[in-house]
Design a protein around this motif. Structure first.
Motif, PDB file in Angstrom:
ATOM      1  N   LYS A  14       0.836  -1.213   0.000  1.00 54.08           N
ATOM      2  CA  LYS A  14       0.000   0.000   0.000  1.00 54.08           C
ATOM      3  C   LYS A  14       0.866   1.256   0.000  1.00 54.08           C
ATOM      4  CE  LYS A  14      -4.064  -1.784   2.429  1.00 54.08           C
ATOM      5  NZ  LYS A  14      -4.850  -1.664   3.666  1.00 54.08           N
ATOM      6  N   GLY A  15       1.930   1.245   0.796  1.00 58.68           N
ATOM      7  CA  GLY A  15       2.831   2.386   0.840  1.00 58.68           C
ATOM      8  C   GLY A  15       3.514   2.622  -0.502  1.00 58.68           C
ATOM      9  N   ARG A  59      -2.821  -8.055  -5.182  1.00 56.27           N
ATOM     10  CA  ARG A  59      -4.214  -8.013  -5.642  1.00 56.27           C
ATOM     11  C   ARG A  59      -5.102  -7.348  -4.594  1.00 56.27           C
ATOM     12  NH1 ARG A  59      -4.514 -13.164  -6.805  1.00 56.27           N
ATOM     13  NH2 ARG A  59      -3.954 -12.853  -8.976  1.00 56.27           N
ATOM     14  N   ILE A  60      -4.922  -7.703  -3.330  1.00 56.79           N
ATOM     15  CA  ILE A  60      -5.716  -7.125  -2.243  1.00 56.79           C
ATOM     16  C   ILE A  60      -5.431  -5.625  -2.121  1.00 56.79           C
ATOM     17  CG2 ILE A  60      -6.026  -7.103   0.266  1.00 56.79           C
ATOM     18  CD1 ILE A  60      -5.461 -10.183   0.160  1.00 56.79           C
ATOM     19  N   ALA A  61      -4.139  -5.246  -2.187  1.00 59.46           N
ATOM     20  CA  ALA A  61      -3.769  -3.835  -2.066  1.00 59.46           C
ATOM     21  C   ALA A  61      -4.345  -3.017  -3.208  1.00 59.46           C
ATOM     22  CB  ALA A  61      -2.249  -3.698  -2.030  1.00 59.46           C
ATOM     23  N   LEU A  62      -4.322  -3.553  -4.415  1.00 58.23           N
ATOM     24  CA  LEU A  62      -4.888  -2.846  -5.570  1.00 58.23           C
ATOM     25  C   LEU A  62      -6.397  -2.661  -5.408  1.00 58.23           C
ATOM     26  CD1 LEU A  62      -2.933  -4.507  -8.517  1.00 58.23           C
ATOM     27  CD2 LEU A  62      -2.716  -2.151  -7.714  1.00 58.23           C
ATOM     28  N   ALA A  65      -7.046   0.000  -2.803  1.00 62.42           N
ATOM     29  CA  ALA A  65      -6.695   1.332  -3.289  1.00 62.42           C
ATOM     30  C   ALA A  65      -7.593   1.759  -4.451  1.00 62.42           C
ATOM     31  CB  ALA A  65      -5.236   1.357  -3.735  1.00 62.42           C
ATOM     32  N   GLU A  66      -8.537   0.890  -4.833  1.00 60.87           N
ATOM     33  CA  GLU A  66      -9.458   1.146  -5.935  1.00 60.87           C
ATOM     34  C   GLU A  66      -8.722   1.477  -7.232  1.00 60.87           C
ATOM     35  OE1 GLU A  66     -12.321   4.030  -4.641  1.00 60.87           O
ATOM     36  OE2 GLU A  66     -13.046   2.749  -3.035  1.00 60.87           O
ATOM     37  N   MET A  67      -7.702   0.687  -7.493  1.00 66.34           N
ATOM     38  CA  MET A  67      -6.924   0.840  -8.722  1.00 66.34           C
ATOM     39  C   MET A  67      -7.442  -0.168  -9.751  1.00 66.34           C
ATOM     40  SD  MET A  67      -3.142   1.623  -7.301  1.00 66.34           S
ATOM     41  CE  MET A  67      -2.595   2.600  -8.670  1.00 66.34           C
ATOM     42  N   PRO A  68      -7.078   0.011 -11.022  1.00 69.68           N
ATOM     43  CA  PRO A  68      -7.573  -0.897 -12.060  1.00 69.68           C
ATOM     44  C   PRO A  68      -7.211  -2.359 -11.797  1.00 69.68           C
ATOM     45  CG  PRO A  68      -6.542   1.015 -13.054  1.00 69.68           C
ATOM     46  CD  PRO A  68      -6.289   1.093 -11.583  1.00 69.68           C
ATOM     47  N   ASN A  69      -8.048  -3.232 -12.293  1.00 69.13           N
ATOM     48  CA  ASN A  69      -7.876  -4.668 -12.116  1.00 69.13           C
ATOM     49  C   ASN A  69      -6.837  -5.205 -13.104  1.00 69.13           C
ATOM     50  OD1 ASN A  69      -8.103  -7.427 -11.935  1.00 69.13           O
ATOM     51  ND2 ASN A  69     -10.325  -7.445 -11.974  1.00 69.13           N
ATOM     52  N   LYS A 103      15.919 -12.648 -20.466  1.00 66.89           N
ATOM     53  CA  LYS A 103      15.322 -13.528 -19.465  1.00 66.89           C
ATOM     54  C   LYS A 103      14.077 -12.927 -18.834  1.00 66.89           C
ATOM     55  CE  LYS A 103      19.800 -15.292 -17.947  1.00 66.89           C
ATOM     56  NZ  LYS A 103      20.723 -15.354 -16.808  1.00 66.89           N
ATOM     57  N   MET A 104      13.867 -11.664 -19.071  1.00 64.11           N
ATOM     58  CA  MET A 104      12.818 -10.924 -18.379  1.00 64.11           C
ATOM     59  C   MET A 104      11.740 -10.524 -19.367  1.00 64.11           C
ATOM     60  SD  MET A 104      13.558  -7.567 -16.083  1.00 64.11           S
ATOM     61  CE  MET A 104      13.747  -6.476 -17.449  1.00 64.11           C
ATOM     62  N   GLN A 105      10.519 -10.436 -18.891  1.00 61.37           N
ATOM     63  CA  GLN A 105       9.403 -10.071 -19.766  1.00 61.37           C
ATOM     64  C   GLN A 105       8.497  -9.084 -19.039  1.00 61.37           C
ATOM     65  OE1 GLN A 105       6.974 -13.415 -20.747  1.00 61.37           O
ATOM     66  NE2 GLN A 105       5.752 -12.285 -22.209  1.00 61.37           N
ATOM     67  N   ILE A 106       8.110  -8.016 -19.748  1.00 65.41           N
ATOM     68  CA  ILE A 106       7.163  -7.054 -19.193  1.00 65.41           C
ATOM     69  C   ILE A 106       5.765  -7.601 -19.446  1.00 65.41           C
ATOM     70  CG2 ILE A 106       6.322  -4.685 -19.279  1.00 65.41           C
ATOM     71  CD1 ILE A 106       9.086  -3.911 -20.418  1.00 65.41           C
ATOM     72  N   LEU A 107       4.963  -7.723 -18.388  1.00 68.63           N
ATOM     73  CA  LEU A 107       3.621  -8.295 -18.509  1.00 68.63           C
ATOM     74  C   LEU A 107       2.539  -7.223 -18.667  1.00 68.63           C
ATOM     75  CD1 LEU A 107       3.933 -11.008 -15.720  1.00 68.63           C
ATOM     76  CD2 LEU A 107       4.260 -11.296 -18.178  1.00 68.63           C
ATOM     77  N   GLY A 108       2.824  -6.003 -18.236  1.00 68.79           N
ATOM     78  CA  GLY A 108       1.840  -4.924 -18.292  1.00 68.79           C
ATOM     79  C   GLY A 108       1.975  -4.064 -17.060  1.00 68.79           C
ATOM     80  N   GLY A 109       0.864  -3.470 -16.639  1.00 69.91           N
ATOM     81  CA  GLY A 109       0.908  -2.664 -15.430  1.00 69.91           C
ATOM     82  C   GLY A 109      -0.212  -1.658 -15.349  1.00 69.91           C
ATOM     83  N   ILE A 110       0.041  -0.619 -14.581  1.00 70.28           N
ATOM     84  CA  ILE A 110      -0.908   0.471 -14.411  1.00 70.28           C
ATOM     85  C   ILE A 110      -0.156   1.769 -14.671  1.00 70.28           C
ATOM     86  CG2 ILE A 110      -2.394   1.706 -12.791  1.00 70.28           C
ATOM     87  CD1 ILE A 110      -2.773  -0.944 -11.301  1.00 70.28           C
ATOM     88  N   ALA A 111      -0.648   2.548 -15.622  1.00 74.26           N
ATOM     89  CA  ALA A 111      -0.041   3.843 -15.943  1.00 74.26           C
ATOM     90  C   ALA A 111      -1.156   4.833 -16.232  1.00 74.26           C
ATOM     91  CB  ALA A 111       0.883   3.719 -17.145  1.00 74.26           C
ATOM     92  N   ASP A 112      -0.988   6.034 -15.766  1.00 71.79           N
ATOM     93  CA  ASP A 112      -1.974   7.102 -15.961  1.00 71.79           C
ATOM     94  C   ASP A 112      -3.359   6.686 -15.488  1.00 71.79           C
ATOM     95  OD1 ASP A 112      -0.028   8.760 -17.096  1.00 71.79           O
ATOM     96  OD2 ASP A 112      -0.333   7.863 -19.074  1.00 71.79           O
ATOM     97  N   GLY A 113      -3.397   5.889 -14.421  1.00 68.78           N
ATOM     98  CA  GLY A 113      -4.664   5.511 -13.808  1.00 68.78           C
ATOM     99  C   GLY A 113      -5.440   4.413 -14.504  1.00 68.78           C
ATOM    100  N   LYS A 114      -4.829   3.734 -15.480  1.00 63.73           N
ATOM    101  CA  LYS A 114      -5.551   2.642 -16.138  1.00 63.73           C
ATOM    102  C   LYS A 114      -4.616   1.458 -16.374  1.00 63.73           C
ATOM    103  CE  LYS A 114      -4.813   4.575 -20.696  1.00 63.73           C
ATOM    104  NZ  LYS A 114      -5.334   4.988 -21.949  1.00 63.73           N
ATOM    105  N   ALA A 115      -5.210   0.300 -16.503  1.00 65.59           N
ATOM    106  CA  ALA A 115      -4.435  -0.916 -16.758  1.00 65.59           C
ATOM    107  C   ALA A 115      -3.909  -0.886 -18.182  1.00 65.59           C
ATOM    108  CB  ALA A 115      -5.315  -2.143 -16.544  1.00 65.59           C
ATOM    109  N   ILE A 116      -2.654  -1.309 -18.341  1.00 65.15           N
ATOM    110  CA  ILE A 116      -2.061  -1.355 -19.675  1.00 65.15           C
ATOM    111  C   ILE A 116      -1.507  -2.746 -19.930  1.00 65.15           C
ATOM    112  CG2 ILE A 116      -1.507   1.105 -19.759  1.00 65.15           C
ATOM    113  CD1 ILE A 116       1.402   0.364 -19.099  1.00 65.15           C
ATOM    114  N   SER A 117      -1.517  -3.126 -21.195  1.00 62.59           N
ATOM    115  CA  SER A 117      -1.003  -4.436 -21.595  1.00 62.59           C
ATOM    116  C   SER A 117       0.512  -4.365 -21.773  1.00 62.59           C
ATOM    117  CB  SER A 117      -1.659  -4.863 -22.904  1.00 62.59           C
ATOM    118  OG  SER A 117      -1.243  -3.999 -23.951  1.00 62.59           O
TER     119      SER A 117
END
Length: 172
Positions: A14-15, A59-62, A65-69, A103-117
């Motif tokens: 959360k922090g 998942r619980i923290a998101l 915090a009412e952030m995108p799923n 060896k590493m792969q970006i899966l997506g995330g949250i940017a500008d308040g919305k979920a991104i692929s």
């Protein structure tokens, strides 16, 4: 009743979410300790940091915090890259390191308040950084102004040249 370690981890997540503007989810499977340290060092220079948390706790923290799923990304071995200011700089570091390490792969995330692929996260890496955009803006604004200044100075420069020629002729 949840274990105290999980409650503490939830508070840390959360922090991190509150202190950052967004997060990228990365599959870091196969990275050595040295490679992970180098990645963390590069991310720190881009005002970001990478943490490994349990997916269920994130998942619980998101949700709290009412952030995108982004539940579909929270599978397997995930690391979370929290960026403080600009998602572009963090995305550039992640893309560069992923290309270098393979060896590493970006899966997506949250940017500008919305979920991104993953594709959208990689698109952030292709954008110019905030500093580059500001430099281009200054150039675009300054270019016409310097042209106007030169045009306005032209007649005065011509007058000075003509007066100098007259003065030289009279002196001769």
């Amino acid at each position: 009743m949840p274990a105290q370690s999980n409650i503490d981890m939830l508070e840390k997540v959360k922090g991190s979410l509150e202190a950052s503007k967004g997060v990228f989810v990365v599959d870091y499977r196969g990275l050595t300790v040295k490679e992970a340290q180098e990645l963390r060092r590069a991310l720190r220079e881009a005002n970001a940091h990478m943490k490994v948390y349990k997916n269920n706790i994130v998942r619980i923290a998101l949700n709290e915090a009412e952030m995108p799923n982004i539940d579909d990304m929270l599978k397997g071995t995930c690391a979370y890259v929290f960026y403080e200011k600009d998602p572009v700089e963090a995305a550039k570091v992640l893309k560069q390191e992923a290309d270098k390490l393979k060896k590493m792969q970006i899966l997506g995330g949250i940017a500008d308040g919305k979920a991104i692929s993953a594709e959208e996260a990689l698109a952030y890496a292709e954008l110019p950084s905030r500093d580059e955009l500001l430099a281009k803006l200054v150039y675009v604004i300054g270019s016409p102004l310097s042209g106007i200044a030169q045009v306005c100075a032209g007649p005065a420069r011509g007058l000075v040249t003509a007066l100098q020629a007259v003065a030289d002729k009279q002196a001769a």
